[in-house]
Design an enzyme around this catalytic site. Structure first.
Site, PDB file in Angstrom:
ATOM      1  N   ASP A 133      -5.075  -8.515  -3.310  1.00 59.87           N
ATOM      2  CA  ASP A 133      -5.317  -8.285  -1.888  1.00 59.87           C
ATOM      3  C   ASP A 133      -6.583  -8.972  -1.364  1.00 59.87           C
ATOM      4  O   ASP A 133      -6.581 -10.165  -1.132  1.00 59.87           O
ATOM      5  CB  ASP A 133      -5.312  -6.767  -1.644  1.00 59.87           C
ATOM      6  CG  ASP A 133      -5.253  -6.381  -0.179  1.00 59.87           C
ATOM      7  OD1 ASP A 133      -5.422  -7.268   0.670  1.00 59.87           O
ATOM      8  OD2 ASP A 133      -5.029  -5.198   0.133  1.00 59.87           O
ATOM      9  N   HIS A 144       0.829  -1.224   0.000  1.00 57.76           N
ATOM     10  CA  HIS A 144       0.000   0.000   0.000  1.00 57.76           C
ATOM     11  C   HIS A 144       0.864   1.274   0.000  1.00 57.76           C
ATOM     12  O   HIS A 144       0.844   2.009  -0.958  1.00 57.76           O
ATOM     13  CB  HIS A 144      -1.026   0.046   1.147  1.00 57.76           C
ATOM     14  CG  HIS A 144      -1.873  -1.190   1.252  1.00 57.76           C
ATOM     15  ND1 HIS A 144      -2.668  -1.617   0.212  1.00 57.76           N
ATOM     16  CD2 HIS A 144      -2.043  -2.104   2.250  1.00 57.76           C
ATOM     17  CE1 HIS A 144      -3.290  -2.733   0.574  1.00 57.76           C
ATOM     18  NE2 HIS A 144      -2.932  -3.058   1.796  1.00 57.76           N
TER      19      HIS A 144
END
Ligand code: NGQ
Ligand code: ZN
Length: 470
Positions: free
Chosen positions: A336, A285
């Site tokens: 993810d 991220h």
């Protein structure tokens, strides 16, 4: 229950003999080529000839690309896709979603994890990913006590990868605390917890389980700065020599605030100041960075693991793309939470989120006239491979034959400019465009469908019904 094919079912079967393929178009490391003949031996490309004659080779129709790595995945979350889209009683956020996610995982048995993973991995192959980095943290039983085999759950991930054929980099997660400052873990986190010693045993057993696969890698994944202390983080990093090291970082603004309150530093800043962050590392991220953090991360050689679809789904924020690129930073993409599994879709949303945030177009490319699709694709190919500790995907001698074929008859590919094909694949979604996928030279997807899709899907369906409807 519908059984999956036995472990190893999708492992290369042509390993003894060679396979020779003839392709109309292929994206080679130095650009597009026509009439390409590939020789594949033991899962690897041994010879590539462009402008070749077909001869005796097997003709495979389509536009050939190297498969993309999916560098960040929590495969079990595929099972709750669509189940956290109802408004709660207060303001919903990443943190309320996490509670829903903890409740979902609290029921998962090893069989369930294997069934969900096999299905998610088969879908990844159908959607253009040929390898996956599994950031794996459900280690223990439902009451939090370890299984007799510490790596029981990891071995189920290995079995699912084997059944689907996807290339696996398994990243057992180190999780010791519930928040910054070594806060106690919550009951919802009990299946994740280890001290460094037990974690390192788990890693050793995970390596053993993964050694059954033809091309697996094993790294480590300290879950986040929230889940470790400086001492325990250092202990597991110091014990890991060459393997990839993944960590979630600076995904939510609350995480940044809590990190500053704890240490006086922002999360990415803290990592860069306190850990040997280098090319082995992948920072997942890295959404909230100052300009200085962005420059330093780019210079460190670490990969930024971007998960644009999940980051949008969870309301994380927008990565500092142009500045990171301008500083020479490397990135890859990950599915993810698996709310959507689509390699092209991740690249599209990566670019679109930049456009929305900056009110601009063609942001994730730097050269005038360059195809944004080609730039995104080649960057994610290199960054993803680096993050997963795998050789870069390339249609070239010496590389694994992990190849995705786009449907040459699709209207998106009607024109002759071949970079335009990459732009169309990424930016013009609609009718599915992937027809055939090979991993290690074996066909695993044909006519857009995984070869074991029926058995894998039946088992997944039964698993979900039991988990969700019961
Ligand atoms: C995870 N997922 O570990 O699955 C996390 C949520 C956390 C994402 N960050 C949990 N997308 O970060 O504590
Ligand atoms: Zn994650």
């Amino acid at each position: 229950m519908t059984r999956l094919p036995a472990t190893g079912a999708m492992s290369p079967q042509h390993s003894a003999g060679a396979r020779s393929l003839f392709l109309d178009h292929a994206f080679l490391p130095d650009g597009w080529a026509r009439n390409v003949r590939l020789t594949i031996e033991s899962g690897c490309i041994s010879h590539v000839a462009a402008d070749a004659e077909r001869g005796e080779s097997e003709y495979v129709k389509g536009i050939a690309l190297p498969g993309l790595p999916n560098l960040h995945c929590h495969t079990f979350q595929r099972g709750m896709a669509g189940l956290a889209e109802r408004r709660g009683s207060g303001n919903d956020s990443f943190w309320t979603w996490r509670e829903v996610m903890y409740r979902f995982l609290d029921r998962l048995m090893p069989d369930d994890v294997e069934a969900i993973a096999a299905h998610a991995y088969a879908e990844m192959l159908e959607q253009g990913f040929t390898s996956v980095g599994e950031f794996h943290y459900i280690h223990h039983g439902i009451d939090g006590s370890p299984y007799a085999n510490l790596a029981e759950m990891a071995s189920r991930i290995v079995a699912a990868a084997s059944a689907s054929g996807i290339g696996l980099t398994l990243l057992p997660a180190f999780y010791a605390y519930g928040g910054f400052g070594a806060a106690a873990a919550t009951p919802g986190q009990r299946r994740f917890l280890n001290d460094p010693d037990r974690f390192l045993k788990l890693v050793a057993q995970t390596r053993e389980a993964a050694s059954q696969l033809p091309s697996a890698a094993v790294g480590i994944a300290p879950h986040s700065l929230r889940a470790v202390s400086p001492e325990t983080l250092r202990a597991v990093v110091d014990a890991t020599a060459a393997a990839p090291i993944h960590i979630h970082v600076a995904e939510q603004t609350k995480e940044v605030e809590d990190c500053i309150a704890w240490s006086g530093r922002r999360p990415v800043e803290w990592l860069l100041d306190n850990m040997p962050v280098d090319a082995r590392w992948c920072l997942i991220h890295a959404t909230h960075m100052t300009s200085a953090e962005t420059q330093r991360l780019a210079a460190s050689g670490a990969v930024a693991g971007l998960c644009p679809i999940t980051e949008a789904s969870l309301g994380d924020g927008i990565f500092n793309g142009p500045e990171f690129l301008a500083a020479g930073g490397q990135f890859g993409v990950g599915s993810d939470s698996n709310i959507e599994i689509d390699a092209a879709g991740e690249l599209r949303l990566l670019e679109y989120s930049q456009r929305l945030g900056r009110r601009a177009r063609n942001v994730m490319t730097t050269l005038a006239g360059e195809s944004t699709g080609r730039r995104l694709f080649t960057a994610a190919l290199a960054g993803g491979a680096k993050a997963l500790g795998r050789p870069i995907g390339a249609i070239a001698a010496g590389h694994r034959a992990d190849i995705v074929l786009l449907d040459a008859d699709h209207t998106s590919f009607a024109t002759v400019d071949r970079d335009h094909w990459l732009d169309s694949w990424i930016f013009v979604p609609g009718r599915p465009s992937i027809t055939t996928v090979l991993v290690g030279g074996e066909t695993v997807v044909r006519d857009g469908c995984h070869l074991h899709s029926e058995a894998i899907t039946a088992r997944y369906r039964a698993t979900l019904r039991r988990l969700v409807d019961a």
